[in-house]
Design a protein around this motif. Structure first.
Motif, PDB file in Angstrom:
ATOM      1  N   ASP A  50      95.948 105.749  24.685  1.00 15.37           N
ATOM      2  CA  ASP A  50      96.066 106.987  25.456  1.00 15.37           C
ATOM      3  C   ASP A  50      97.117 106.821  26.548  1.00 15.37           C
ATOM      4  O   ASP A  50      97.288 105.725  27.103  1.00 15.37           O
ATOM      5  N   TYR A  64      99.706 107.789  23.054  1.00 19.50           N
ATOM      6  CA  TYR A  64      99.073 108.993  22.511  1.00 19.50           C
ATOM      7  C   TYR A  64      99.135 110.129  23.530  1.00 19.50           C
ATOM      8  O   TYR A  64      98.718 109.970  24.680  1.00 19.50           O
ATOM      9  N   ASN A  66      98.155 114.322  23.742  1.00 20.84           N
ATOM     10  CA  ASN A  66      97.610 115.528  23.123  1.00 20.84           C
ATOM     11  C   ASN A  66      98.550 116.677  23.458  1.00 20.84           C
ATOM     12  O   ASN A  66      98.431 117.304  24.505  1.00 20.84           O
ATOM     13  N   GLU A  69      97.182 120.872  22.060  1.00 17.58           N
ATOM     14  CA  GLU A  69      95.847 121.330  22.410  1.00 17.58           C
ATOM     15  C   GLU A  69      95.478 120.706  23.756  1.00 17.58           C
ATOM     16  O   GLU A  69      96.097 119.737  24.186  1.00 17.58           O
ATOM     17  N   GLN A  71      93.037 118.641  26.390  1.00 21.47           N
ATOM     18  CA  GLN A  71      91.888 117.754  26.476  1.00 21.47           C
ATOM     19  C   GLN A  71      90.727 118.565  27.063  1.00 21.47           C
ATOM     20  O   GLN A  71      90.929 119.397  27.956  1.00 21.47           O
ATOM     21  N   TRP A 100      86.829 119.402  17.958  1.00 19.19           N
ATOM     22  CA  TRP A 100      87.020 118.516  19.107  1.00 19.19           C
ATOM     23  C   TRP A 100      86.790 119.204  20.443  1.00 19.19           C
ATOM     24  O   TRP A 100      86.938 118.580  21.501  1.00 19.19           O
ATOM     25  N   GLU A 102      88.588 121.570  21.860  1.00 17.27           N
ATOM     26  CA  GLU A 102      89.876 121.675  22.540  1.00 17.27           C
ATOM     27  C   GLU A 102      90.464 123.071  22.345  1.00 17.27           C
ATOM     28  O   GLU A 102      90.447 123.612  21.228  1.00 17.27           O
ATOM     29  N   ASP A 138      99.995 114.617  19.413  1.00 16.72           N
ATOM     30  CA  ASP A 138      98.938 115.013  18.487  1.00 16.72           C
ATOM     31  C   ASP A 138      98.840 116.530  18.373  1.00 16.72           C
ATOM     32  O   ASP A 138      99.337 117.281  19.205  1.00 16.72           O
ATOM     33  N   ASN A 139      98.163 116.939  17.313  1.00 14.43           N
ATOM     34  CA  ASN A 139      97.823 118.337  17.037  1.00 14.43           C
ATOM     35  C   ASN A 139      99.036 119.205  16.736  1.00 14.43           C
ATOM     36  O   ASN A 139      99.064 120.399  17.054  1.00 14.43           O
ATOM     37  N   ARG A 244      89.717 107.475  18.426  1.00 20.86           N
ATOM     38  CA  ARG A 244      88.873 108.206  19.365  1.00 20.86           C
ATOM     39  C   ARG A 244      87.471 107.615  19.425  1.00 20.86           C
ATOM     40  O   ARG A 244      86.496 108.304  19.666  1.00 20.86           O
TER      41      ARG A 244
END
Length: 258
Positions: A50, A64, A66, A69, A71, A100, A102, A138-139, A244
């Motif tokens: 992260d 990482y 996000n 999306e 958190q 998740w 999100e 991500d996403n 995760r």
């Protein structure tokens, strides 16, 4: 449990000259440490962590982020500071990734993509300054959960902005999931891939065709692990723990290499 492909590299986000971007190399064991950093198992040469965690000393570190999306614990910040960047349906309700918890971010206009890229780009710059060598946003597939409000083209355009920002900071950038974007990898600027559960969904060969040995594969069951490592005889694929999830002290943790 998970799998991944390897690398090597040093971070060049520093002093004067333009930072050098070096993509991952093959044949280094990979450990997926999203959800909490811990001492990597023996033999590991690359980790993903992260963005709030410190890089692992002496290893190749993927940061990482996000990207498209929120958190769950950051939703209040978005609603306070940038409420119009949250995707809403026709009734004004947030569109959520139910799996998740999100909220989706709105990539539907050039202005919103630019503003999102400024925010996420600041996190990417932080990854570089912290000593990471690469980033995985991500996403990128959030359009699939957008109730038709977002398109692949919207998210590809966002990914291009993030790739440019990563390269400017001296970071390689990984395509996280989203086989639909494989054909646009060069236009966007992806350097490698991080593929979750490609064994489960029979997608590992697609990533291998696109990126060769520059693929980190993350699986969560023994059967899917085997499917992943059998692609092209397992070339470039290595074992790692689950995404995760907590590290060695957590339930269900497994580290396996092949």
């Amino acid at each position: 449990m998970a799998t991944g492909a390897g690398l090597l590299l040093s971070n060049a986000f520093a002093s004067g000259a333009a930072p050098e971007v070096v993509p991952p190399e093959a044949d280094v064991a990979f450990d997926y440490q999203i959800g909490g950093a811990y001492t990597p198992p023996d033999g590991v040469g690359a980790v993903s962590r992260d963005r709030g965690d410190e890089p692992a000393e002496g290893l190749y570190n993927v940061c990482y982020v996000n990207a498209l999306e929120t958190q769950p614990d950051a939703l209040d910040r978005w609603e306070k500071d940038d409420p119009d960047l949250l995707l809403r349906d026709g009734d004004g309700e947030l569109v959520n990734d139910e799996a998740w918890g999100e909220a989706l971010l709105d990539t539907s206009t050039a202005d919103r993509r630019s503003r999102l890229a400024d925010i996420v780009g600041g996190w990417i710059d932080g990854c570089a300054k912290a000593g990471f060598q690469a980033v995985e946003p991500d996403n990128l597939d959030s359009y699939e959960r957008s109730k038709g409000l977002l398109t692949r083209a919207h998210n590809a355009a966002s990914a291009k902005l993030l790739a440019d920002r990563a390269h400017a900071a001296g970071l390689a950038i990984g395509q996280k999931n989203t086989t639909d974007l494989l054909g646009q990898r060069d236009t966007i600027g992806f350097d490698f891939a991080v593929a979750e559960e490609c064994g489960r969904y029979d997608e590992c060969a697609d990533y291998a065709d696109a990126y060769g040995d520059r693929v980190f594969v993350v699986e969560y069951t023994d059967g899917d692990f085997v499917e992943g490592v059998l692609v092209r005889g397992g070339a470039g694929l290595r074992g790692a723990p689950g995404s995760r999830r907590p590290g060695p002290d957590g339930p269900g943790y497994v580290f396996r290499a092949c």
